[in-house]
Design a protein around this motif. Structure first.
Motif, PDB file in Angstrom:
ATOM      1  N   ASN A 155       0.259  -1.153   0.249  1.00 46.05           N
ATOM      2  CA  ASN A 155       0.138   0.382   0.199  1.00 46.05           C
ATOM      3  C   ASN A 155       0.967   1.180  -0.083  1.00 46.05           C
ATOM      4  O   ASN A 155       0.264   2.500  -0.349  1.00 46.05           O
TER       5      ASN A 155
ATOM      6  N   ILE B  57       2.336   1.753  -3.609  1.00 43.62           N
ATOM      7  CA  ILE B  57       1.027   2.243  -4.709  1.00 43.62           C
ATOM      8  C   ILE B  57       1.329   4.585  -4.181  1.00 43.62           C
ATOM      9  O   ILE B  57       0.925   4.316  -4.918  1.00 43.62           O
ATOM     10  N   GLU B  58       1.142   4.401  -2.836  1.00 42.20           N
ATOM     11  CA  GLU B  58       1.480   5.178  -2.494  1.00 42.20           C
ATOM     12  C   GLU B  58       2.526   6.215  -3.498  1.00 42.20           C
ATOM     13  O   GLU B  58       2.486   7.501  -3.738  1.00 42.20           O
TER      14      GLU B  58
ATOM     15  N   ASP C 251       3.500   5.284  -6.438  1.00 45.67           N
ATOM     16  CA  ASP C 251       2.808   4.842  -7.855  1.00 45.67           C
ATOM     17  C   ASP C 251       1.460   5.248  -8.188  1.00 45.67           C
ATOM     18  O   ASP C 251       0.929   3.668  -8.297  1.00 45.67           O
ATOM     19  N   GLU C 252       1.365   5.585  -9.850  1.00 41.43           N
ATOM     20  CA  GLU C 252      -0.204   5.450  -9.719  1.00 41.43           C
ATOM     21  C   GLU C 252      -0.795   4.427 -10.404  1.00 41.43           C
ATOM     22  O   GLU C 252      -1.750   3.940 -10.800  1.00 41.43           O
ATOM     23  N   THR C 253       0.285   4.439 -11.150  1.00 44.15           N
ATOM     24  CA  THR C 253       0.243   3.140 -11.712  1.00 44.15           C
ATOM     25  C   THR C 253      -0.482   1.833 -11.434  1.00 44.15           C
ATOM     26  O   THR C 253      -0.468   0.984 -11.667  1.00 44.15           O
TER      27      THR C 253
ATOM     28  N   HIS D 256      -2.205   1.626  -8.699  1.00 44.16           N
ATOM     29  CA  HIS D 256      -3.371   1.996  -8.185  1.00 44.16           C
ATOM     30  C   HIS D 256      -4.580   1.286  -8.050  1.00 44.16           C
ATOM     31  O   HIS D 256      -4.723   0.714  -9.175  1.00 44.16           O
TER      32      HIS D 256
ATOM     33  N   LYS E 295       8.087  -3.907  -9.730  1.00 44.85           N
ATOM     34  CA  LYS E 295       6.485  -4.223 -11.083  1.00 44.85           C
ATOM     35  C   LYS E 295       6.546  -4.561 -12.545  1.00 44.85           C
ATOM     36  O   LYS E 295       6.083  -4.940 -13.077  1.00 44.85           O
TER      37      LYS E 295
END
Length: 277
Positions: A15, A18-19, A21-23, A25, A158
């Motif tokens: 989590n 994710i904050e 890197d918006e990709t 999300h 990723k």
């Protein structure tokens, strides 16, 4: 995007990534059972699921996690049903499975494939198998657990995402079925995605090495095992194994045979004296 992880600590660090890197999300979903231990026979039938639930209830009974098997907090079937529902309702949704090189994650991956095989092409695997990362201190390391990877390093991870292949959807469930049919209780990762199985007492001999002639809290014995042993598993499983040894009369005990902090254990006086002769 739906992210699947197999440890609670992995949820937190992912989590945070994710904050950054918006990709990335999406929703992070945890599979909570530890499929590296316990029965797997008929694991996808109601009877097999109930047998596994009953086994966990037995293992956890009277210990630190007493009642957790029946309180609904670890209902993977409900969790995966919700995920499958999302994937069916939204054809554009994709699933990312995050797994590090450990028996817990790999066993969870095998268990999961059965439920998502209809979404071939939309299911991706990020298997961090023998891949180097940079620690918070700037050192190179090879993580065996996702949560040991700094959030910023997930941005590099990723790039490893790839679709689960048609071959994997065919071969890996067959391998899981073979393991299930063996009816063993402990799974160990040999390398890659290769799991080998042993009987429920696999860890017993190693656990015994941390029991001495001095009184020790059960929690201390188990903590030493978890921190020093090559092969480890959850503390609840080890508490169960320790209790079985004690009830079999192998060790002396003082206190109440319940939680890890409630009783102390040591080698039997007679056995220790005989060993020293």
């Amino acid at each position: 995007m739906i992210h699947i992880v197999f440890n609670e600590a992995d949820t937190g660090v992912l989590n945070k990534a994710i904050e950054l890197d918006e990709t990335l999300h999406g929703r992070v979903v945890q599979i909570k059972d530890d499929y590296a231990v316990g029965p797997l026979t008929d694991i996808y039938t109601g009877e097999g699921m109930q047998a596994r639930k009953n086994w966990w209830a037995h293992v956890l009974a009277g210990g630190d996690y007493d009642g957790k098997a029946n309180d609904g907090s670890a209902d993977d079937c409900k969790t995966i049903a919700e995920v499958v529902g999302e994937l069916r309702r939204n054809p554009g949704e994709i699933l990312w499975i995050w797994a590090a090189q450990n028996k817990h994650d790999v066993s969870g991956y095998y268990w999961l494939l059965y439920y998502v095989k209809e979404f071939q092409g939309r299911v991706f695997i990020l298997y961090l198998n023998n891949l180097p990362f940079i620690s918070e201190k700037g050192n190179i390391f090879y993580p065996s657990r996702l949560h040991t990877i700094p959030p910023k390093e997930f941005l590099k991870a990723k790039k490893l995402a790839r679709p689960v292949t048609l071959s994997e959807f065919e071969v890996d469930p067959d391998e899981w079925a073979r393991l299930s049919d063996e009816d063993k209780g402990v799974r160990i990762l040999e390398g890659g995605k290769k799991l080998v199985q042993y009987d429920y007492d696999f860890y017993d001999a190693d656990l015994k090495r941390y029991i001495t002639t001095d009184w020790q809290k059960a929690g201390k014995i188990i903590a030493q095992f978890l921190s020093k042993n090559k092969h480890t598993t959850g503390d609840a499983y080890m508490l169960w194994r320790l209790k079985l040894m004690i009830t079999a009369g192998e060790y002396d005990i003082q206190g109440e045979l319940k939680n890890m902090k409630d009783f102390e254990v040591k080698s039997k006086t007679g056995a220790a004296e005989q060993a020293n002769q």
